[in-house]
Design a protein around this motif. Sequence first.
Motif, PDB file in Angstrom:
ATOM      1  N   ASP A  24     -41.426 -49.767  -3.426  1.00 32.38           N
ATOM      2  CA  ASP A  24     -40.097 -49.172  -3.237  1.00 32.38           C
ATOM      3  C   ASP A  24     -39.403 -48.836  -4.547  1.00 32.38           C
ATOM      4  N   VAL A  25     -39.886 -49.421  -5.642  1.00 29.50           N
ATOM      5  CA  VAL A  25     -39.280 -49.183  -6.960  1.00 29.50           C
ATOM      6  C   VAL A  25     -40.375 -48.647  -7.877  1.00 29.50           C
ATOM      7  N   PRO A  26     -40.562 -47.331  -7.911  1.00 32.71           N
ATOM      8  CA  PRO A  26     -41.655 -46.758  -8.702  1.00 32.71           C
ATOM      9  C   PRO A  26     -41.370 -46.790 -10.200  1.00 32.71           C
ATOM     10  N   CYS A  27     -42.422 -46.548 -10.958  1.00 36.69           N
ATOM     11  CA  CYS A  27     -42.292 -46.470 -12.417  1.00 36.69           C
ATOM     12  C   CYS A  27     -41.791 -45.087 -12.810  1.00 36.69           C
ATOM     13  N   LYS A  28     -41.370 -44.991 -14.061  1.00 38.46           N
ATOM     14  CA  LYS A  28     -40.940 -43.706 -14.596  1.00 38.46           C
ATOM     15  C   LYS A  28     -42.162 -42.814 -14.846  1.00 38.46           C
ATOM     16  N   THR A  29     -41.905 -41.546 -15.127  1.00 38.67           N
ATOM     17  CA  THR A  29     -42.976 -40.575 -15.372  1.00 38.67           C
ATOM     18  C   THR A  29     -43.886 -41.037 -16.510  1.00 38.67           C
ATOM     19  N   GLY A  30     -45.192 -40.881 -16.302  1.00 38.45           N
ATOM     20  CA  GLY A  30     -46.163 -41.264 -17.324  1.00 38.45           C
ATOM     21  C   GLY A  30     -46.618 -42.697 -17.228  1.00 38.45           C
ATOM     22  N   LEU A  31     -46.127 -43.415 -16.189  1.00 39.03           N
ATOM     23  CA  LEU A  31     -46.476 -44.817 -16.021  1.00 39.03           C
ATOM     24  C   LEU A  31     -47.096 -45.046 -14.645  1.00 39.03           C
ATOM     25  N   TYR A  32     -47.860 -46.129 -14.540  1.00 37.33           N
ATOM     26  CA  TYR A  32     -48.488 -46.503 -13.270  1.00 37.33           C
ATOM     27  C   TYR A  32     -48.103 -47.943 -12.947  1.00 37.33           C
ATOM     28  N   CYS A  33     -47.850 -48.221 -11.677  1.00 38.81           N
ATOM     29  CA  CYS A  33     -47.471 -49.569 -11.244  1.00 38.81           C
ATOM     30  C   CYS A  33     -48.736 -50.379 -10.984  1.00 38.81           C
ATOM     31  N   ALA A  34     -49.130 -51.196 -11.943  1.00 47.85           N
ATOM     32  CA  ALA A  34     -50.353 -51.988 -11.851  1.00 47.85           C
ATOM     33  C   ALA A  34     -50.070 -53.333 -11.209  1.00 47.85           C
ATOM     34  N   GLY A  35     -50.954 -53.748 -10.312  1.00 49.34           N
ATOM     35  CA  GLY A  35     -50.855 -55.069  -9.730  1.00 49.34           C
ATOM     36  C   GLY A  35     -50.472 -55.112  -8.274  1.00 49.34           C
ATOM     37  N   LEU A  36     -50.268 -53.968  -7.639  1.00 52.14           N
ATOM     38  CA  LEU A  36     -49.812 -53.966  -6.249  1.00 52.14           C
ATOM     39  C   LEU A  36     -50.907 -54.375  -5.268  1.00 52.14           C
ATOM     40  N   THR A  37     -52.163 -54.428  -5.701  1.00 50.40           N
ATOM     41  CA  THR A  37     -53.217 -54.931  -4.808  1.00 50.40           C
ATOM     42  C   THR A  37     -53.242 -56.456  -4.797  1.00 50.40           C
ATOM     43  N   MET A  38     -52.442 -57.066  -5.668  1.00 53.59           N
ATOM     44  CA  MET A  38     -52.457 -58.522  -5.788  1.00 53.59           C
ATOM     45  C   MET A  38     -51.128 -59.153  -5.383  1.00 53.59           C
ATOM     46  N   GLY A  39     -50.120 -58.333  -5.110  1.00 54.68           N
ATOM     47  CA  GLY A  39     -48.830 -58.872  -4.730  1.00 54.68           C
ATOM     48  C   GLY A  39     -47.832 -57.766  -4.479  1.00 54.68           C
ATOM     49  N   ALA A  40     -46.609 -58.158  -4.125  1.00 54.73           N
ATOM     50  CA  ALA A  40     -45.583 -57.166  -3.789  1.00 54.73           C
ATOM     51  C   ALA A  40     -45.021 -56.471  -5.011  1.00 54.73           C
ATOM     52  N   ASP A  41     -45.103 -57.118  -6.160  1.00 56.46           N
ATOM     53  CA  ASP A  41     -44.561 -56.547  -7.388  1.00 56.46           C
ATOM     54  C   ASP A  41     -45.668 -56.272  -8.393  1.00 56.46           C
ATOM     55  N   MET A  54     -54.023 -46.200 -18.380  1.00 55.80           N
ATOM     56  CA  MET A  54     -54.589 -47.535 -18.187  1.00 55.80           C
ATOM     57  C   MET A  54     -55.112 -47.747 -16.775  1.00 55.80           C
ATOM     58  N   ALA A  55     -55.126 -46.696 -15.963  1.00 56.42           N
ATOM     59  CA  ALA A  55     -55.663 -46.791 -14.607  1.00 56.42           C
ATOM     60  C   ALA A  55     -56.489 -45.552 -14.312  1.00 56.42           C
ATOM     61  N   GLY A  56     -57.504 -45.703 -13.481  1.00 57.28           N
ATOM     62  CA  GLY A  56     -58.319 -44.547 -13.129  1.00 57.28           C
ATOM     63  C   GLY A  56     -59.432 -44.908 -12.174  1.00 57.28           C
ATOM     64  N   THR A  57     -60.040 -43.874 -11.592  1.00 51.38           N
ATOM     65  CA  THR A  57     -61.179 -44.044 -10.700  1.00 51.38           C
ATOM     66  C   THR A  57     -62.450 -43.685 -11.449  1.00 51.38           C
ATOM     67  N   PHE A  58     -63.456 -44.532 -11.329  1.00 48.81           N
ATOM     68  CA  PHE A  58     -64.697 -44.362 -12.078  1.00 48.81           C
ATOM     69  C   PHE A  58     -65.874 -44.312 -11.110  1.00 48.81           C
ATOM     70  N   VAL A  59     -66.789 -43.391 -11.382  1.00 46.79           N
ATOM     71  CA  VAL A  59     -67.931 -43.175 -10.493  1.00 46.79           C
ATOM     72  C   VAL A  59     -69.229 -43.336 -11.273  1.00 46.79           C
ATOM     73  N   PRO A  60     -70.334 -43.561 -10.582  1.00 43.96           N
ATOM     74  CA  PRO A  60     -71.616 -43.686 -11.275  1.00 43.96           C
ATOM     75  C   PRO A  60     -72.084 -42.346 -11.828  1.00 43.96           C
ATOM     76  N   PRO A  61     -73.008 -42.363 -12.784  1.00 39.83           N
ATOM     77  CA  PRO A  61     -73.604 -41.101 -13.237  1.00 39.83           C
ATOM     78  C   PRO A  61     -74.343 -40.441 -12.082  1.00 39.83           C
ATOM     79  N   PRO A  62     -74.538 -39.127 -12.136  1.00 38.96           N
ATOM     80  CA  PRO A  62     -75.117 -38.406 -10.995  1.00 38.96           C
ATOM     81  C   PRO A  62     -76.424 -38.980 -10.473  1.00 38.96           C
ATOM     82  N   HIS A  63     -77.263 -39.469 -11.370  1.00 41.24           N
ATOM     83  CA  HIS A  63     -78.561 -39.978 -10.924  1.00 41.24           C
ATOM     84  C   HIS A  63     -78.453 -41.347 -10.262  1.00 41.24           C
ATOM     85  N   GLY A  64     -77.292 -42.001 -10.345  1.00 41.79           N
ATOM     86  CA  GLY A  64     -77.166 -43.360  -9.824  1.00 41.79           C
ATOM     87  C   GLY A  64     -76.215 -43.502  -8.661  1.00 41.79           C
ATOM     88  N   VAL A  65     -75.919 -42.400  -7.977  1.00 46.77           N
ATOM     89  CA  VAL A  65     -74.933 -42.429  -6.895  1.00 46.77           C
ATOM     90  C   VAL A  65     -75.459 -43.183  -5.679  1.00 46.77           C
TER      91      VAL A  65
END
Length: 388
Positions: free
Chosen positions: A238-255, A263-274
């Motif tokens: 309900d209380v987002p971060c300012k532009t250019g920031l990410y709210c880290a930790g919401l999978t572990m608690g309410a805050d 400092m956050a991102g989605t990572f995938v395997p190389p094409p040969h290792g999918v």
Amino acid sequence: DLKLQFLYFIGLLSIMMKCALVAVLGFAALCAGDVTVKGVTFTPEEETATLAAANQATFYTLHYTFDIYDYKATNIINGRFYPDLVKLSQVSGVTTYVLNLFKTQVNKVCPPLPADMSGTYSGVTFTNTQAVAALKAGNLASYRSLTEVADIYDYKVEAVFRARPLCTMADLDAVQGMDYTPLKLLRAFTDAPDDCYSNSDCTGTDRCVGIPYDLILSTGKCRSTAHIDGEGAQCSKDVPCKTGLYCAGLTMGADGTCVPSWMAGTFVPPPHGVHVAVPSDDTTNVGIVPVSGLASVPVDVVLAITMQGTLDLSSVRIIGEDPNGATAVYWDGPTATGSFPKFVSLQGMISRDDNVNGAWKIKVSNPGKAAQNGGVMTFSYFLSSRWD
């Protein structure tokens, strides 16, 4: 090797400090000239570069690039730290011949790069930017990154290591086995403009961050480490971060805590290792996601998996593993009661105070030994991070 050049500078600085000290004590002659160990004479510059390699080079660099026998390379690594050449020469197997190998290799220095290396090499076309990146990888990339991520055959990577330093693209093209396929793989592997081996690869005040300690990749990412307004503030759904920031930790608690968005991102395997098949025996199949360019330790760890095929999921077990070897269960078929999840926030033994950059894995097994035909179709890790 940019890393060794940096270590060379640090080593040279330490020698200057040491020489300044002995000069004060009246023994300046001790630092005035060359050093001879086991009949091999090193200039101060050669000594510094040799110690940098002996203290920091990987097994593959010592074995293939310096041409040191495998057991001797292992002895050198196990005997670290070496403050001087005398200490190095006392390692089992470090003979006059080995010291000469060090001396020969550290004297191999490339001239400045040609102004334009664009062209077609073994049928693969490179822009100048791509050529510079590929040549840098040819000289600096780790063995793991070239074999496991770039997917170049190990014997071809070994040939690259033996040929270092590679001063031009023609040198790289001339390496045995570096024909169309591996050069195309290398071009794809290095085609990321923000990859960096050191701060010198970044522009302005950006810094090279997130180089994995396990060397699944040899590169980090150029990032701005300047403070952003709102960084460190508490946040929630309900209380987002300012532009250019990410709210880290919401999978572990309410805050959570606002961190720079890089400092956050989605990572995938190389094409040969999918795709990771479910085995039909007692073996465990492994999929790898190389991660670099984050801060130092993880916060949110979310593994997403899609399965495909004719599978008895009640017999399948999937484990997530961080770069430090800690694990958490994604799915345990023999004890599961619900449906197979699309994603899971991993907790388990995975520490939030250990390395986030490196090889994140999934391990797929079939403890029930049911007949299986298929496996993991796609998988990815979403990670957020913070400075430790």
